[in-house]
Design a protein around this motif. Structure first.
Motif, mmCIF file in Angstrom:
data_model
loop_
_atom_site.group_PDB
_atom_site.id
_atom_site.type_symbol
_atom_site.label_atom_id
_atom_site.label_comp_id
_atom_site.label_asym_id
_atom_site.label_seq_id
_atom_site.Cartn_x
_atom_site.Cartn_y
_atom_site.Cartn_z
ATOM 1 N N ARG A 76 0.832 -1.212 0.000
ATOM 2 C CA ARG A 76 0.000 0.000 0.000
ATOM 3 C C ARG A 76 0.861 1.254 0.000
ATOM 4 N N VAL A 77 1.881 1.276 0.815
ATOM 5 C CA VAL A 77 2.766 2.442 0.879
ATOM 6 C C VAL A 77 3.484 2.636 -0.457
ATOM 7 N N THR A 78 3.927 1.555 -1.049
ATOM 8 C CA THR A 78 4.620 1.629 -2.340
ATOM 9 C C THR A 78 3.693 2.181 -3.420
ATOM 10 N N ARG A 79 2.447 1.748 -3.416
ATOM 11 C CA ARG A 79 1.472 2.249 -4.404
ATOM 12 C C ARG A 79 1.189 3.739 -4.189
ATOM 13 N N LEU A 80 1.038 4.149 -2.939
ATOM 14 C CA LEU A 80 0.805 5.568 -2.644
ATOM 15 C C LEU A 80 1.996 6.410 -3.079
ATOM 16 N N THR A 81 3.191 5.911 -2.834
ATOM 17 C CA THR A 81 4.411 6.625 -3.217
ATOM 18 C C THR A 81 4.476 6.785 -4.732
ATOM 19 N N ALA A 82 4.219 5.715 -5.448
ATOM 20 C CA ALA A 82 4.264 5.770 -6.913
ATOM 21 C C ALA A 82 3.238 6.758 -7.454
ATOM 22 N N LEU A 83 2.055 6.755 -6.880
ATOM 23 C CA LEU A 83 1.022 7.686 -7.340
ATOM 24 C C LEU A 83 1.426 9.127 -7.042
ATOM 25 N N LEU B 61 6.935 -2.525 11.973
ATOM 26 C CA LEU B 61 6.651 -3.512 10.933
ATOM 27 C C LEU B 61 7.900 -3.867 10.153
ATOM 28 N N GLY B 62 9.024 -3.382 10.591
ATOM 29 C CA GLY B 62 10.277 -3.721 9.929
ATOM 30 C C GLY B 62 10.893 -2.531 9.228
ATOM 31 N N GLY B 63 12.200 -2.635 9.036
ATOM 32 C CA GLY B 63 12.961 -1.553 8.431
ATOM 33 C C GLY B 63 12.540 -1.227 7.020
ATOM 34 N N GLU B 64 12.159 -2.255 6.252
ATOM 35 C CA GLU B 64 11.749 -2.012 4.866
ATOM 36 C C GLU B 64 10.483 -1.157 4.820
ATOM 37 N N VAL B 65 9.532 -1.413 5.726
ATOM 38 C CA VAL B 65 8.303 -0.623 5.776
ATOM 39 C C VAL B 65 8.625 0.802 6.219
ATOM 40 N N ALA B 66 9.485 0.953 7.216
ATOM 41 C CA ALA B 66 9.856 2.295 7.690
ATOM 42 C C ALA B 66 10.528 3.097 6.583
ATOM 43 N N GLU B 67 11.422 2.458 5.834
ATOM 44 C CA GLU B 67 12.080 3.147 4.715
ATOM 45 C C GLU B 67 11.068 3.531 3.647
ATOM 46 N N ALA B 68 10.126 2.645 3.368
ATOM 47 C CA ALA B 68 9.098 2.936 2.368
ATOM 48 C C ALA B 68 8.209 4.089 2.829
ATOM 49 N N GLN B 69 7.911 4.153 4.123
ATOM 50 C CA GLN B 69 7.102 5.253 4.648
ATOM 51 C C GLN B 69 7.842 6.581 4.535
ATOM 52 N N GLU B 70 9.144 6.571 4.770
ATOM 53 C CA GLU B 70 9.933 7.789 4.598
ATOM 54 C C GLU B 70 9.960 8.216 3.138
ATOM 55 N N ASP B 71 10.078 7.247 2.244
ATOM 56 C CA ASP B 71 10.045 7.528 0.809
ATOM 57 C C ASP B 71 8.688 8.117 0.421
ATOM 58 N N MET B 72 7.616 7.568 0.973
ATOM 59 C CA MET B 72 6.280 8.085 0.709
ATOM 60 C C MET B 72 6.158 9.522 1.212
ATOM 61 N N ALA B 73 6.690 9.789 2.381
ATOM 62 C CA ALA B 73 6.628 11.150 2.928
ATOM 63 C C ALA B 73 7.320 12.134 1.991
ATOM 64 N N ARG B 74 8.458 11.753 1.452
ATOM 65 C CA ARG B 74 9.163 12.638 0.501
ATOM 66 C C ARG B 74 8.336 12.859 -0.765
ATOM 67 N N ALA B 75 7.714 11.805 -1.265
ATOM 68 C CA ALA B 75 6.907 11.921 -2.483
ATOM 69 C C ALA B 75 5.678 12.795 -2.248
ATOM 70 N N ILE B 76 5.030 12.630 -1.109
ATOM 71 C CA ILE B 76 3.863 13.460 -0.792
ATOM 72 C C ILE B 76 4.282 14.910 -0.612
ATOM 73 N N THR B 77 5.411 15.135 0.031
ATOM 74 C CA THR B 77 5.906 16.501 0.204
ATOM 75 C C THR B 77 6.170 17.157 -1.146
ATOM 76 N N ALA B 78 6.751 16.423 -2.075
ATOM 77 C CA ALA B 78 6.987 16.976 -3.417
ATOM 78 C C ALA B 78 5.662 17.306 -4.107
ATOM 79 N N LEU B 79 4.674 16.433 -3.972
ATOM 80 C CA LEU B 79 3.348 16.677 -4.549
ATOM 81 C C LEU B 79 2.729 17.943 -3.963
ATOM 82 N N VAL B 80 2.791 18.076 -2.661
ATOM 83 C CA VAL B 80 2.214 19.237 -1.976
ATOM 84 C C VAL B 80 2.992 20.506 -2.318
ATOM 85 N N ASP B 81 4.312 20.420 -2.325
ATOM 86 C CA ASP B 81 5.119 21.598 -2.666
ATOM 87 C C ASP B 81 4.779 22.101 -4.067
#
Length: 191
Positions: free
Chosen positions: A63-70, A107-127
């Motif tokens: 889910r996080v990966t899909r949100l990030t890609a979008l 939920l594990g390091g991979e999920v945490a890294e993906a959530q950070e990646d999602m945060a960056r992508a959402i920030t770029a969208l909002v900016d």
């Protein structure tokens, strides 16, 4: 079908079946019900996901990966406001399908890294949307991340509500993100 393609297909079947079973029974759904829904054996489930926590983490990661890609796909859109609204609508639909807000803990390091990646992508969208004047100037990526869940959370408190009532609250929420008629916000967004 190659063994690799077969394994990927089985993994996708298991993730979809788990989402459906968790939506019906909660995370307590037995692995046997997930395997049955996927049309696979329990052994196949455990080969892909040794524990139920691994299965839940895989759903969250997907889910996080899909949100990030979008968010990335939409971040340069000509209609930046429509792009943010499309992102929020997709997030709300995902949440309506299966609410994972009950999850806590690591939920594990991979999920945490993906959530950070999602945060960056959402920030770029909002900016981008802010720069185009589509969002009020004091809205941040963090604000939008926290607001993604609001439409569905509001509807939880309306017993017997139609399943698409979340769209009403998404529209209200999005109107609050627009610069027209905005008043200063009382606090800074959280980090």
């Amino acid at each position: 079908m190659s063994p690799r393609a077969d394994a990927l297909r089985n993994r996708d079947l298991l993730l979809a079946a788990a989402v459906e079973e968790f939506a019906l029974q909660g995370v307590e759904a037995p692995i046997s019900a997930i395997a049955r829904r996927a049309g696979l054996g329990k052994g196949t489930v455990f080969r892909h996901f040794p524990t139920k926590d691994d299965l839940v983490a895989a759903i969250v990661l997907d889910r996080v990966t899909r949100l990030t890609a979008l968010a990335r796909d939409l971040s340069g859109a000509a209609d930046a406001g429509a792009a943010v609204l499309e992102f929020l609508r997709y997030a709300a639909r995902q949440r309506q399908q299966l609410d994972l807000s009950f999850l806590s803990g690591d939920l594990g390091g991979e999920v945490a890294e993906a959530q950070e990646d999602m945060a960056r992508a959402i920030t770029a969208l909002v900016d981008h949307a802010r720069a185009k004047g589509a969002l009020r100037p004091d809205i941040t990526g963090t604000d939008v991340m926290l607001l993604m869940c609001v439409p569905n959370d509001v509807v939880k408190h309306a017993p017997g509500a139609p399943p698409d009532l979340w769209e009403r609250y998404l529209a209200i929420l999005f109107d609050g993100l627009r610069p027209e008629g905005a008043h200063p916000l009382p606090h800074q967004p959280p980090a």
